[in-house]
Design a protein around this motif. Structure first.
Motif, PDB file in Angstrom:
ATOM      1  N   ASP A 164       0.940  -1.250  -0.012  1.00 11.09           N
ATOM      2  CA  ASP A 164      -0.215   0.036   0.124  1.00 11.09           C
ATOM      3  C   ASP A 164       0.797   1.278   0.072  1.00 11.09           C
ATOM      4  OD1 ASP A 164      -2.230  -1.592   0.070  1.00 11.09           O
ATOM      5  OD2 ASP A 164      -2.543  -1.291   2.373  1.00 11.09           O
ATOM      6  N   ASP A 165       2.138   1.157   0.486  1.00 14.13           N
ATOM      7  CA  ASP A 165       3.046   2.291   0.732  1.00 14.13           C
ATOM      8  C   ASP A 165       3.857   2.416  -0.242  1.00 14.13           C
ATOM      9  OD1 ASP A 165       1.373   3.160   2.562  1.00 14.13           O
ATOM     10  OD2 ASP A 165       2.529   2.423   4.253  1.00 14.13           O
ATOM     11  N   LYS A 166       4.417   1.330  -0.858  1.00 13.86           N
ATOM     12  CA  LYS A 166       5.332   1.127  -1.674  1.00 13.86           C
ATOM     13  C   LYS A 166       5.665   2.304  -3.002  1.00 13.86           C
ATOM     14  CE  LYS A 166       6.982  -2.812  -2.560  1.00 13.86           C
ATOM     15  NZ  LYS A 166       7.161  -4.228  -3.019  1.00 13.86           N
ATOM     16  N   GLU A 167       4.439   2.691  -3.686  1.00 12.35           N
ATOM     17  CA  GLU A 167       4.537   3.513  -4.875  1.00 12.35           C
ATOM     18  C   GLU A 167       4.933   5.192  -4.097  1.00 12.35           C
ATOM     19  OE1 GLU A 167       1.529   5.511  -7.942  1.00 12.35           O
ATOM     20  OE2 GLU A 167       1.387   3.226  -7.652  1.00 12.35           O
ATOM     21  N   ARG A 168       4.178   5.443  -3.054  1.00  2.84           N
ATOM     22  CA  ARG A 168       4.034   6.640  -2.284  1.00  2.84           C
ATOM     23  C   ARG A 168       5.485   6.817  -1.647  1.00  2.84           C
ATOM     24  NH1 ARG A 168       3.131   8.463   3.023  1.00  2.84           N
ATOM     25  NH2 ARG A 168       2.824   6.121   3.423  1.00  2.84           N
ATOM     26  N   LEU A 169       6.202   5.935  -1.366  1.00  6.40           N
ATOM     27  CA  LEU A 169       7.411   6.131  -0.789  1.00  6.40           C
ATOM     28  C   LEU A 169       8.298   6.232  -2.105  1.00  6.40           C
ATOM     29  CD1 LEU A 169       9.494   5.820   1.407  1.00  6.40           C
ATOM     30  CD2 LEU A 169       9.656   3.312   0.978  1.00  6.40           C
ATOM     31  N   ASN A 170       8.442   5.610  -2.955  1.00  4.89           N
ATOM     32  CA  ASN A 170       9.208   5.669  -3.898  1.00  4.89           C
ATOM     33  C   ASN A 170       9.066   6.914  -4.831  1.00  4.89           C
ATOM     34  OD1 ASN A 170      11.480   4.366  -5.562  1.00  4.89           O
ATOM     35  ND2 ASN A 170      10.072   4.031  -7.321  1.00  4.89           N
ATOM     36  N   GLU A 171       7.877   7.504  -4.955  1.00  5.57           N
ATOM     37  CA  GLU A 171       7.771   8.794  -5.260  1.00  5.57           C
ATOM     38  C   GLU A 171       8.294   9.744  -4.599  1.00  5.57           C
ATOM     39  OE1 GLU A 171       3.421   9.373  -6.187  1.00  5.57           O
ATOM     40  OE2 GLU A 171       3.482   7.996  -7.447  1.00  5.57           O
ATOM     41  N   ALA A 172       8.047   9.599  -3.150  1.00  2.00           N
ATOM     42  CA  ALA A 172       8.748  10.771  -2.189  1.00  2.00           C
ATOM     43  C   ALA A 172      10.281  10.667  -2.191  1.00  2.00           C
ATOM     44  CB  ALA A 172       8.344  10.239  -0.850  1.00  2.00           C
ATOM     45  N   TYR A 173      10.923   9.486  -2.621  1.00  2.00           N
ATOM     46  CA  TYR A 173      12.236   9.445  -2.617  1.00  2.00           C
ATOM     47  C   TYR A 173      12.702   9.982  -4.011  1.00  2.00           C
ATOM     48  CZ  TYR A 173      17.270   8.142  -3.103  1.00  2.00           C
ATOM     49  OH  TYR A 173      18.536   7.783  -3.096  1.00  2.00           O
TER      50      TYR A 173
ATOM     51  N   LYS B  95      25.358  11.016  -2.680  1.00  2.00           N
ATOM     52  CA  LYS B  95      24.927  10.278  -1.591  1.00  2.00           C
ATOM     53  C   LYS B  95      23.607  10.580  -1.023  1.00  2.00           C
ATOM     54  CE  LYS B  95      29.263   8.316  -0.086  1.00  2.00           C
ATOM     55  NZ  LYS B  95      30.255   8.270   1.165  1.00  2.00           N
ATOM     56  N   SER B  96      22.857   9.573  -0.644  1.00  2.00           N
ATOM     57  CA  SER B  96      21.559   9.873   0.206  1.00  2.00           C
ATOM     58  C   SER B  96      22.039   9.145   1.576  1.00  2.00           C
ATOM     59  CB  SER B  96      20.353   9.271  -0.358  1.00  2.00           C
ATOM     60  OG  SER B  96      19.944   9.729  -1.826  1.00  2.00           O
ATOM     61  N   ILE B  97      21.509   9.919   2.734  1.00  2.00           N
ATOM     62  CA  ILE B  97      21.688   9.363   3.911  1.00  2.00           C
ATOM     63  C   ILE B  97      20.609   9.753   4.725  1.00  2.00           C
ATOM     64  CG2 ILE B  97      23.203   9.922   6.070  1.00  2.00           C
ATOM     65  CD1 ILE B  97      25.521  10.832   4.331  1.00  2.00           C
ATOM     66  N   GLY B  98      20.183   8.549   5.592  1.00  2.00           N
ATOM     67  CA  GLY B  98      19.017   8.781   6.161  1.00  2.00           C
ATOM     68  C   GLY B  98      18.842   7.633   7.570  1.00  2.00           C
TER      69      GLY B  98
ATOM     70  N   THR C 281      14.244  17.285  -6.736  1.00  2.87           N
ATOM     71  CA  THR C 281      14.332  18.847  -6.240  1.00  2.87           C
ATOM     72  C   THR C 281      15.515  19.008  -5.628  1.00  2.87           C
ATOM     73  OG1 THR C 281      13.088  17.955  -4.150  1.00  2.87           O
ATOM     74  CG2 THR C 281      11.687  18.877  -6.121  1.00  2.87           C
ATOM     75  N   LYS C 282      16.217  17.888  -5.167  1.00  5.34           N
ATOM     76  CA  LYS C 282      17.497  18.036  -4.452  1.00  5.34           C
ATOM     77  C   LYS C 282      17.145  18.491  -2.912  1.00  5.34           C
ATOM     78  CE  LYS C 282      20.450  18.694  -8.352  1.00  5.34           C
ATOM     79  NZ  LYS C 282      21.517  19.266  -8.880  1.00  5.34           N
ATOM     80  N   LYS C 283      16.024  17.906  -2.560  1.00  4.97           N
ATOM     81  CA  LYS C 283      15.632  18.372  -0.937  1.00  4.97           C
ATOM     82  C   LYS C 283      15.739  17.064  -0.141  1.00  4.97           C
ATOM     83  CE  LYS C 283      13.340  22.615  -2.249  1.00  4.97           C
ATOM     84  NZ  LYS C 283      12.036  23.216  -2.406  1.00  4.97           N
ATOM     85  N   SER C 284      15.737  17.211   1.165  1.00  3.10           N
ATOM     86  CA  SER C 284      15.496  16.154   1.956  1.00  3.10           C
ATOM     87  C   SER C 284      13.970  15.633   1.980  1.00  3.10           C
ATOM     88  CB  SER C 284      15.705  16.402   3.581  1.00  3.10           C
ATOM     89  OG  SER C 284      14.763  17.363   4.009  1.00  3.10           O
ATOM     90  N   TYR C 285      13.662  14.345   2.572  1.00  3.75           N
ATOM     91  CA  TYR C 285      12.193  13.710   2.665  1.00  3.75           C
ATOM     92  C   TYR C 285      12.043  13.127   3.987  1.00  3.75           C
ATOM     93  CZ  TYR C 285      13.509   9.175   1.534  1.00  3.75           C
ATOM     94  OH  TYR C 285      14.034   7.571   1.804  1.00  3.75           O
ATOM     95  N   ASN C 286      10.905  13.335   4.500  1.00  4.38           N
ATOM     96  CA  ASN C 286      10.759  12.501   5.616  1.00  4.38           C
ATOM     97  C   ASN C 286       9.037  12.083   5.527  1.00  4.38           C
ATOM     98  OD1 ASN C 286      10.185  12.272   8.483  1.00  4.38           O
ATOM     99  ND2 ASN C 286      10.231  14.438   9.062  1.00  4.38           N
TER     100      ASN C 286
END
Length: 173
Positions: free
Chosen positions: A54-63, A105-108, A69-74
């Motif tokens: 249920d969350d896979k597409e939404r998460l992938n889109e957020a990343y 790199k992405s760090i999280g 946009t070269k911005k962080s995500y939460n």
């Protein structure tokens, strides 16, 4: 010490090298996914395999949006662990850039907030059983109201309650 702090807080860290296409997980990330540390080299595809459908597409889109946009995500989302348990996690990430402004790199972090969400649900059930409960933020804005208070004022939506918050605050003062 960092490993122990991550274990106590159920907060794992990760680093994705986009140039080398390598992913590094802290021990706690393996624990959150109920995997044995080092059992399999992690990858973004492997991570996505644990994300609830249920969350896979939404998460992938957020990343992907954060990369564009070269911005962080939460983001909060569900995962299904190796043992089949559904958990709720909160993920936060930012990016590192090279001298040309390209993301290298992405760090999280990934935080298991399952217990917190269960406590919130129990608290909400308790509050909804009480008469006329309202929470104010900044002393003025209504951040939550239970249904009984909405019914009392014959209000259908919390938005309407915001519009009327001055008279409600006066009523409770």
């Amino acid at each position: 010490m960092l490993e122990k702090v991550q274990e106590l807080s159920k907060l794992g860290s990760w680093e994705l090298d986009l140039q080398q296409n390598t992913l590094i997980w802290s021990k706690e990330v393996y624990t959150i996914f109920e995997l044995e540390q080092g059992s399999k080299p992690p990858s973004y595809e492997m991570f996505l395999s644990f994300v609830h459908p249920d969350d896979k597409e939404r998460l992938n889109e957020a990343y992907q949006d954060s990369l564009n946009t070269k911005k962080s995500y939460n983001i909060e989302h569900k995962i299904i662990t190796k043992k089949g348990e559904t958990r709720i996690v909160k993920e936060h990430a930012y990016h590192l850039f090279d001298y040309k402004g390209n993301i290298v790199k992405s760090i999280g972090t990934i935080h298991d907030i399952t217990e917190l969400k269960q406590y919130e649900k129990q608290l909400k059930k308790f509050i909804d059983l009480q008469d006329n409960i309202v929470f104010l933020s900044n002393g003025h804005n209504i951040s939550y109201s239970n249904q009984k208070l909405l019914d009392f004022f014959n209000i259908t939506k919390l938005d309407e309650l915001f519009i009327n918050h001055l008279c409600i605050c006066d009523l409770f003062n």
